[in-house]
Design a protein around this motif. Structure first.
Motif, short mmCIF file in Angstrom:
data_model
loop_
_atom_site.label_atom_id
_atom_site.label_comp_id
_atom_site.label_asym_id
_atom_site.label_seq_id
_atom_site.Cartn_x
_atom_site.Cartn_y
_atom_site.Cartn_z
N GLN A 221 0.81 -1.14 0.00
CA GLN A 221 0.06 0.00 0.10
C GLN A 221 0.98 1.23 0.03
O GLN A 221 0.35 2.34 -0.95
CB GLN A 221 -0.90 0.04 1.21
CG GLN A 221 -1.96 1.27 1.28
CD GLN A 221 -2.76 1.33 0.20
OE1 GLN A 221 -3.22 0.29 -0.53
NE2 GLN A 221 -2.97 2.68 -0.06
N THR A 222 1.96 1.18 0.84
CA THR A 222 2.73 2.47 0.83
C THR A 222 3.50 2.67 -0.56
O THR A 222 3.34 3.87 -1.00
CB THR A 222 3.89 2.11 1.83
OG1 THR A 222 3.38 2.05 3.21
CG2 THR A 222 5.01 3.36 1.87
N TYR A 223 3.95 1.47 -1.03
CA TYR A 223 4.58 1.87 -2.46
C TYR A 223 3.45 2.04 -3.58
O TYR A 223 3.69 2.83 -4.60
CB TYR A 223 5.38 0.47 -2.95
CG TYR A 223 6.84 0.92 -2.49
CD1 TYR A 223 7.69 1.56 -2.88
CD2 TYR A 223 7.22 0.20 -1.11
CE1 TYR A 223 9.09 1.77 -2.42
CE2 TYR A 223 8.39 0.48 -0.50
CZ TYR A 223 9.33 1.02 -1.34
OH TYR A 223 10.66 1.22 -0.64
N THR A 224 2.50 1.64 -3.27
CA THR A 224 1.18 2.03 -4.29
C THR A 224 0.90 3.50 -4.29
O THR A 224 0.82 4.41 -5.26
CB THR A 224 -0.04 1.13 -4.03
OG1 THR A 224 0.11 -0.07 -4.15
CG2 THR A 224 -1.27 1.61 -4.82
N GLU A 225 1.27 3.92 -3.27
CA GLU A 225 0.80 5.67 -3.05
C GLU A 225 1.99 6.27 -3.60
O GLU A 225 1.87 7.37 -4.16
CB GLU A 225 0.72 5.86 -1.35
CG GLU A 225 -0.64 5.13 -0.84
CD GLU A 225 -0.77 5.49 0.80
OE1 GLU A 225 0.37 6.08 1.25
OE2 GLU A 225 -1.76 5.12 1.22
N LYS A 226 3.16 5.99 -3.45
CA LYS A 226 4.39 6.46 -3.90
C LYS A 226 4.27 6.41 -5.38
O LYS A 226 4.65 7.49 -6.15
CB LYS A 226 5.56 5.81 -3.20
CG LYS A 226 5.82 5.99 -1.91
CD LYS A 226 7.37 5.50 -1.54
CE LYS A 226 7.44 5.47 -0.09
NZ LYS A 226 7.46 6.82 0.61
N LEU B 208 3.88 9.17 -10.78
CA LEU B 208 3.40 8.82 -12.04
C LEU B 208 2.53 10.15 -12.39
O LEU B 208 2.28 10.62 -13.33
CB LEU B 208 2.42 7.63 -12.14
CG LEU B 208 3.42 6.19 -12.09
CD1 LEU B 208 2.56 4.95 -12.51
CD2 LEU B 208 4.88 6.40 -12.70
N ASP B 209 1.52 10.65 -11.38
CA ASP B 209 0.81 11.75 -11.51
C ASP B 209 1.60 13.06 -11.82
O ASP B 209 1.12 13.79 -12.80
CB ASP B 209 -0.21 11.84 -10.21
CG ASP B 209 -1.18 10.82 -10.08
OD1 ASP B 209 -1.61 10.16 -11.23
OD2 ASP B 209 -1.87 10.86 -9.03
N GLY B 210 2.87 12.99 -10.97
CA GLY B 210 3.45 14.34 -11.18
C GLY B 210 4.22 14.35 -12.88
O GLY B 210 4.35 15.23 -13.42
N LEU C 62 9.97 16.17 -8.54
CA LEU C 62 9.09 16.50 -9.58
C LEU C 62 8.96 17.92 -9.78
O LEU C 62 8.69 18.30 -11.08
CB LEU C 62 7.52 15.95 -9.08
CG LEU C 62 7.34 14.58 -9.16
CD1 LEU C 62 6.11 14.12 -8.28
CD2 LEU C 62 7.39 13.91 -10.59
N THR C 63 9.19 18.78 -8.82
CA THR C 63 9.14 20.21 -8.86
C THR C 63 10.42 20.70 -9.51
O THR C 63 10.29 21.35 -10.78
CB THR C 63 9.44 21.04 -7.56
OG1 THR C 63 8.05 20.58 -6.82
CG2 THR C 63 9.70 22.60 -7.81
N GLN D 70 1.66 15.24 -15.19
CA GLN D 70 1.43 16.79 -15.28
C GLN D 70 2.66 17.47 -15.93
O GLN D 70 2.33 18.49 -16.54
CB GLN D 70 1.68 17.26 -13.67
CG GLN D 70 -0.10 17.20 -12.95
CD GLN D 70 0.16 17.18 -11.44
OE1 GLN D 70 0.80 18.15 -11.08
NE2 GLN D 70 -0.78 16.68 -10.95
N ILE D 71 3.87 16.84 -15.86
CA ILE D 71 5.06 17.42 -16.37
C ILE D 71 5.10 17.18 -17.99
O ILE D 71 5.59 17.99 -18.86
CB ILE D 71 6.40 16.93 -16.01
CG1 ILE D 71 6.58 17.26 -14.37
CG2 ILE D 71 7.70 17.27 -16.73
CD1 ILE D 71 7.50 16.59 -13.63
N GLY D 72 4.25 16.07 -18.14
CA GLY D 72 4.09 15.56 -19.72
C GLY D 72 5.31 14.75 -20.22
O GLY D 72 5.57 14.76 -21.28
#
Length: 391
Positions: A289-294, A299-301, A376-377, A304-306
């Motif tokens: 679960q912890t790594y699923t969240e990471k 991946l969402d980041g 990601l930033t 967003q970056i493309g």
């Protein structure tokens, strides 16, 4: 002076570890070498403190302490669904790196052929070379990283004595399906070959995918050498505790190789690690679960970056496609630029792929959430900095 051994000309130093050194030099966020920046479970730290006071501090039995082997056998027997005798079927090694090297050296004579799926963890090719074996590379074809059945059969037809299987796969995160593993089993039995599995990410598999142990398939217990470690499961990469589970005849051979490679794994660390091997199933569920969240955060980041990537089914790595990024001549050149200009370290995909046409880099997400967000930033400025550097 006479020349050094010719085998040194067949491979280089570890590209992964080299990227860590460059990252440290330029104070970059290290998403190259796959180790966490968070602590192991508190129970392991407490056990290590106690062991520092009470020992053991001298040699353990070469093939591993009795307590460690017993707890490991109990843990894995339940998951692998095969009988595991802690005295006959288990060998404790100095990390899975030694486990894999020991397995290849036990199985292969000079000039024997070993099948390796590409992309592959960089050590596998070196393991074959150091054993004087000849690797045969079979591609896992992007973007789904499936293998062509006829290509794999042809590799076995060339007389391969063994196949190396990383499941879940480093670097692409592929989790082999039951159908794929059944086909590999059929070929191994038909051509009387061994399969050496690297299953260090066995507890990091993301829904709806499922991990299957090849040793549990019909006819495979006697010809499968299952290698793994505690490094990823308990976030103790520096403890260097690995293991091999195999049939008694294979383990007896591995014990002889291991005895002269390293003598044995660190006795106090084996003792402390028993606290982890005794964890209930809830620990492994929470780990996933912890790594699923990471995974989702990272991946969402990237979305967003493309950046284009292959969503990993398991493990904690992401292959990002850089084929559109110019004017870099090589992926290594790009990764050096990424460290210096953007402040994030990745591994050039050429360290993993035998095929030259693919242009990937590998990130990992085994980091605190704040570390991933910071990376990601920085990566969000990648295209802007790339545009400036090409003007």
């Amino acid at each position: 002076m006479k020349q050094l051994a010719n085998r040194l000309n067949s491979f280089s130093d570890s590209v992964i570890r080299r990227m860590t050194r460059i990252a440290n030099q330029f104070d970059a966020i290290n998403l190259s070498q796959g180790f966490p920046d968070f602590d192991p479970p508190a129970q392991l730290i407490a056990a290590l403190k106690q062991t520092a006071d009470t020992g053991p501090h001298q040699y353990e039995v070469t093939w591993g302490s009795a307590e460690f082997r017993q707890l490991l056998a109990q843990k894995q027997q339940k998951r692998m669904n095969i009988p595991i005798n802690s005295n006959e079927n288990v060998l404790v090694t100095c990390g899975s790196t030694e486990a894999m090297m020991c397995a290849v050296m036990t199985v292969c004579n000079p000039k024997d052929k070993v099948i390796i799926f590409s992309p592959f963890y960089e050590n596998y090719g070196a393991d074959a070379i150091l054993s004087d074996a000849q690797p045969i590379y079979v591609p896992l074809i992007p973007p789904s990283f499936e293998f062509d059945k006829q290509q794999l059969r042809h590799a076995f037809e060339q007389g391969a004595k063994a196949l190396i299987l990383c499941n879940p796969s480093n670097p692409c995160g592929k989790v082999f399906t039951h159908e794929e593993l059944s086909y590999i089993s059929e070929l191994a039995i038909e051509f009387d070959a061994y399969v050496i599995t690297d299953e260090v990410y066995e507890h990091l598999v993301y829904e709806p995918h499922q991990h299957f142990y090849l040793a549990s398939f019909p006819g495979m217990k006697e010809r499968t050498i299952t290698c793994s470690s505690l490094s990823k499961t308990y976030s103790v990469t520096g403890w260097r505790l690995g293991h091999i589970i195999a049939d008694k005849a294979i383990i007896d051979g591995c014990k002889m190789i291991h005895d002269f490679l390293t003598v044995g794994a660190a006795a106090p660390l084996q003792k402390a690690a028993c606290a982890g091997l005794a964890f209930a199933d809830e620990y492994y569920q929470q780990l996933t679960q912890t790594y699923t969240e990471k995974r989702k955060l990272f991946l969402d980041g990237l979305d967003q970056i493309g950046l284009s990537y292959y969503p990993p089914q398991g493990a904690y790595y992401v292959l990002v496609d850089i084929s559109s990024f110019n004017p870099f001549t090589t992926d290594f050149e790009f990764c050096e630029w990424l460290i210096k200009a953007v402040g994030v370290a990745a591994v050039p995909g050429s360290a993993f792929f035998k095929e030259p046409e693919y242009r990937y880099i590998r990130f990992h997400f085994a980091k605190k959430h704040e570390t991933l967000l910071a990376a990601l930033t920085r990566l969000s400025k990648l295209k802007e900095k790339l545009s400036c550097s090409t003007k």
